[in-house]
Design a protein around this motif. Structure first.
Motif, PDB file in Angstrom:
ATOM      1  N   ARG A  20      17.049 -34.845  46.141  1.00 20.00           N
ATOM      2  CA  ARG A  20      16.942 -34.618  44.696  1.00 20.00           C
ATOM      3  C   ARG A  20      18.129 -35.238  43.959  1.00 20.00           C
ATOM      4  NH1 ARG A  20      17.412 -29.029  44.080  1.00 20.00           N
ATOM      5  NH2 ARG A  20      19.616 -29.413  43.825  1.00 20.00           N
ATOM      6  N   HIS A  24      17.927 -38.675  41.681  1.00 19.44           N
ATOM      7  CA  HIS A  24      18.254 -38.474  40.261  1.00 19.44           C
ATOM      8  C   HIS A  24      19.320 -39.482  39.825  1.00 19.44           C
ATOM      9  CE1 HIS A  24      18.936 -36.430  36.466  1.00 19.44           C
ATOM     10  NE2 HIS A  24      20.224 -36.425  36.736  1.00 19.44           N
ATOM     11  N   TRP A  48      12.717 -30.252  40.198  1.00 20.07           N
ATOM     12  CA  TRP A  48      12.590 -31.696  40.360  1.00 20.07           C
ATOM     13  C   TRP A  48      12.188 -32.335  39.045  1.00 20.07           C
ATOM     14  CZ3 TRP A  48      13.454 -34.944  44.501  1.00 20.07           C
ATOM     15  CH2 TRP A  48      13.875 -34.314  45.656  1.00 20.07           C
ATOM     16  N   PRO A  49      12.698 -33.547  38.781  1.00 16.93           N
ATOM     17  CA  PRO A  49      12.349 -34.230  37.541  1.00 16.93           C
ATOM     18  C   PRO A  49      10.847 -34.510  37.472  1.00 16.93           C
ATOM     19  CG  PRO A  49      14.010 -35.479  38.786  1.00 16.93           C
ATOM     20  CD  PRO A  49      13.603 -34.311  39.619  1.00 16.93           C
TER      21      PRO A  49
END
Length: 165
Positions: A20, A24, A48-49
């Motif tokens: 993650r 990112h 999470w994005p």
């Protein structure tokens, strides 16, 4: 640069956090990331994005911090997605599954450079069954890691052990 990242989103472990945070940061630097991970029909984790380009890989069984058992079609799903996406580089955050051992051949056949982060638990002294199991993982992975284009590890001691193996 387009990076195909093979990692974990669940169940929670250090590998999940590593994947993650690094993906990112890669996105913040302007890189495109396609995130491959083992998934069933379940909602993604909240942390999470949402802009992740995700490629789910089917699995039979997933152990908490250890290994995932893929389905018989997992390798085909992975290979076809990589062939379609044609990323600039493939990164595998190991240990994931028996697919770890197929990745060098898949990437070589597709002409894709392959990098791995090898971060299973490590104890330099063989004192108990846990550290013995860790050493066994190193023995099992060492010949396969030699087929990757690059391997990221977290200490010189680990490097030394892998080179000897």
């Amino acid at each position: 640069m387009h990076i195909a990242w093979l990692g974990k989103k669940s169940p929670f472990c250090g590998n999940v956090t590593y994947s993650r945070e690094v993906t990112h940061a890669l996105r913040e630097f302007g890189h495109q990331v396609s995130f491959f991970h083992f998934a069933q029909d379940e909602p993604p984790p909240d942390n999470w994005p949402a802009d992740d380009h995700e490629i789910p890989i089917p699995f039979l069984y997933q152990l908490q911090n250890v290994y995932t058992i893929p389905t018989l079609r997992s390798k085909k799903v992975l290979t076809q997605a990589l062939e379609e996406l044609q990323p600039d580089i493939v990164h595998a955050s190991l240990t994931l599954s028996p697919l770890d051992f197929a990745l060098p051949e898949i990437c070589q056949d597709l002409g894709l450079p392959l990098v791995a982060t090898f971060h299973p638990a490590f104890d330099r002294k063989l004192r108990n069954i846990s550290s013995g199991t860790q050493h066994l993982a190193y023995q099992l992975y060492a010949p396969w890691l030699a087929q990757y284009d690059r391997v990221i590890i977290f200490s010189r001691l680990q490097r030394s052990i892998l080179v000897k193996l």
